[in-house]
Design a protein around this motif. Structure first.
Motif, mmCIF file in Angstrom:
data_model
loop_
_atom_site.group_PDB
_atom_site.id
_atom_site.type_symbol
_atom_site.label_atom_id
_atom_site.label_comp_id
_atom_site.label_asym_id
_atom_site.label_seq_id
_atom_site.Cartn_x
_atom_site.Cartn_y
_atom_site.Cartn_z
ATOM 1 N N UNK A 14 8.453 -1.113 -14.236
ATOM 2 C CA UNK A 14 9.754 -1.653 -13.527
ATOM 3 C C UNK A 14 9.534 -1.483 -12.048
ATOM 4 N N UNK A 15 8.848 -0.333 -11.483
ATOM 5 C CA UNK A 15 8.844 -0.088 -10.045
ATOM 6 C C UNK A 15 7.803 -1.036 -9.543
ATOM 7 N N UNK A 16 6.712 -1.243 -10.091
ATOM 8 C CA UNK A 16 5.651 -2.229 -9.754
ATOM 9 C C UNK A 16 6.017 -3.587 -9.842
ATOM 10 N N UNK A 17 6.788 -4.000 -10.894
ATOM 11 C CA UNK A 17 7.287 -5.372 -10.994
ATOM 12 C C UNK A 17 8.229 -5.692 -9.591
ATOM 13 N N UNK A 18 8.993 -4.648 -9.112
ATOM 14 C CA UNK A 18 9.858 -4.947 -8.229
ATOM 15 C C UNK A 18 8.878 -5.134 -6.850
ATOM 16 N N UNK A 19 7.780 -4.536 -6.588
ATOM 17 C CA UNK A 19 7.065 -4.314 -5.547
ATOM 18 C C UNK A 19 6.230 -5.810 -5.725
ATOM 19 N N UNK A 20 5.831 -6.130 -7.006
ATOM 20 C CA UNK A 20 5.257 -7.321 -7.088
ATOM 21 C C UNK A 20 6.134 -8.612 -6.822
ATOM 22 N N UNK A 21 7.385 -8.429 -7.283
ATOM 23 C CA UNK A 21 8.586 -9.478 -6.793
ATOM 24 C C UNK A 21 8.703 -9.623 -5.437
ATOM 25 N N UNK A 70 0.814 -1.083 -0.081
ATOM 26 C CA UNK A 70 -0.007 -0.020 -0.010
ATOM 27 C C UNK A 70 0.915 1.146 -0.027
ATOM 28 N N UNK A 71 1.894 1.488 0.760
ATOM 29 C CA UNK A 71 2.868 2.440 0.802
ATOM 30 C C UNK A 71 3.409 2.755 -0.462
ATOM 31 N N UNK A 72 3.943 1.717 -0.944
ATOM 32 C CA UNK A 72 4.671 1.487 -2.520
ATOM 33 C C UNK A 72 3.789 2.124 -3.627
ATOM 34 N N UNK A 73 2.526 1.707 -3.195
ATOM 35 C CA UNK A 73 1.444 2.404 -4.188
ATOM 36 C C UNK A 73 1.163 3.783 -4.149
ATOM 37 N N UNK A 74 1.142 4.055 -2.706
ATOM 38 C CA UNK A 74 0.873 5.605 -2.688
ATOM 39 C C UNK A 74 2.251 6.642 -2.932
ATOM 40 N N UNK A 75 3.305 6.141 -2.561
ATOM 41 C CA UNK A 75 4.610 6.853 -3.174
ATOM 42 C C UNK A 75 4.538 6.988 -4.462
ATOM 43 N N UNK A 76 4.302 5.823 -5.261
ATOM 44 C CA UNK A 76 4.501 5.923 -6.679
ATOM 45 C C UNK A 76 3.267 6.544 -7.176
#
Length: 374
Positions: free
Chosen positions: A344-351, A318-324
């Motif tokens: 690329x950033x979302x794939x890193x979060x997904x990973x 959730x924090x990653x989605x907010x910051x991105x």
């Protein structure tokens, strides 16, 4: 198209300003048929402004930009009275409806009970970002876009109407970008990467500041997608009127910006945790058992061999989605990332979370859409 929808009397899936969408069958396949009837005065106004025919733009885009995360066009027609487009039927509905159903549910009581889980929200973000990246990087060479855009150089597509209503989910949980009626092609190289249109287009709450002045670039879509990310994280609408917000209107992107700044100043994510959608269980347990139990247990299985649990704390997602989302929805165009950087950033979060997108394939995470309560 009339035959496919029993004379446009079949189940209505949705309705907009100039038409409706019906469920139908075409050559044995379930389809969604959008029937548009544009009033003569509106059509004349659009022509005077130099705007391209929306149906022609959408047909061309959907035939040329084919991708697993872009809705597929099956047929189209124009009989002079009405224009119709038949798409593959996305039985999971649109993301706006999923968010509304989640808001109507009680507070999250465990990921298996969530109407719209953390995993599902991340799948939507990943799939939609990949679809938009393909739209942005599937360049068109030469020619004019019919909307005032110059041709001759490699041209870049801009969707111009990215919002939850235009992100459709299939029965297998794959999210697809839809509704290309406002798409614009912007000349690159000698023509630059920003174009201007006489009449600003898009949905107001998802338009970047420069869009209000008619500026169009691929960063327009990045801004809109940023608002979608903020909605996936908070469950809120992009704007809440005073009656909804307890007496004072609230703009989502402004609230997130304040929370990000507060979190940075305090050195803690607590202000961002407070913004996460209370109807979703963000603090979901990781997929691996912490008690030394049998890792092959079916207790957390979602019915097709995959575990529902994340491989990280859901609040981190959730924090990653907010910051991105905040970076994507920056008021300055040049400060926003590209869609490639977003993917690329979302794939890193997904990973980190063990989530790689929707569908039933390995690493998929959204085979059941809108499951649980409701």
């Amino acid at each position: 198209m009339a035959a496919a929808t029993e004379g446009f009397t079949s189940r209505k899936l949705g309705e907009g300003g100039f038409g409706a969408v019906y469920e139908g069958r075409l050559r044995g396949e379930a389809v969604a048929v959008k029937r548009c009837v544009l009033p003569a005065d509106v059509a004349a106004m659009a022509g005077a402004a130099g705007d391209a025919d929306g149906l022609a733009v959408e047909v061309r885009a959907l035939f040329e930009v084919q991708h697993a995360n872009v809705v597929r066009l099956r047929a189209w027609s124009d009989d002079g009275e009405a224009k119709c487009l038949a798409y593959e039927l996305c039985a999971g509905g649109d993301v706006a409806t999923l968010l509304e159903r989640s808001r109507a549910s009680g507070e999250g009581g465990g990921e298996g009970d969530d109407v719209f889980s953390v995993r599902q929200r991340l799948c939507v973000a990943l799939d939609a970002a990949r679809g938009l990246l393909h739209v942005h990087t599937h360049h068109e060479r030469g020619g004019s876009d019919g909307d005032g855009g110059a041709g001759g150089d490699t041209a870049k597509r801009v969707h111009r109407d990215v919002k939850p209503e235009n992100l459709l989910v299939t029965g297998d949980g794959v999210t697809k970008v839809a509704d290309f009626g406002l798409m614009r092609v912007v000349a690159a190289a000698g023509g630059g990467s920003v174009a201007y249109t006489y009449v600003p287009k898009g949905t107001f709450n998802y338009m970047p500041p420069e869009g209000m002045a008619g500026a169009v670039s691929q960063k327009f879509d990045v801004y809109s997608f940023g608002i979608v990310l903020l909605q996936l994280a908070t469950g809120r609408r992009s704007f809440e009127a005073a009656a909804e917000a307890g007496g004072e209107g609230r703009v989502l992107v402004n609230d997130v910006e304040l929370a990000v700044d507060a979190a940075t100043a305090a050195g803690t994510d607590a202000p961002l945790h407070a913004l996460l959608d209370p109807h979703c269980t963000w603090a979901a347990a990781a997929a691996a058992d912490d008690d030394g139990g049998d890792d092959n247990s079916d207790d957390d299985d979602d019915g097709d061999g995959r575990r529902r649990g994340l491989q990280c704390d859901g609040r981190d997602v959730g924090v990653a989605l907010l910051r991105l989302g905040r970076r994507c929805a920056h008021h300055l165009r040049e400060e926003r990332p590209t869609m490639r950087e977003v993917v690329e950033e979302l794939e890193a979060v997904g990973g980190r979370a063990g989530v790689h997108g929707g569908g039933a394939g390995p690493g998929g995470g959204m085979a059941r859409v809108g499951g649980g309560r409701g």
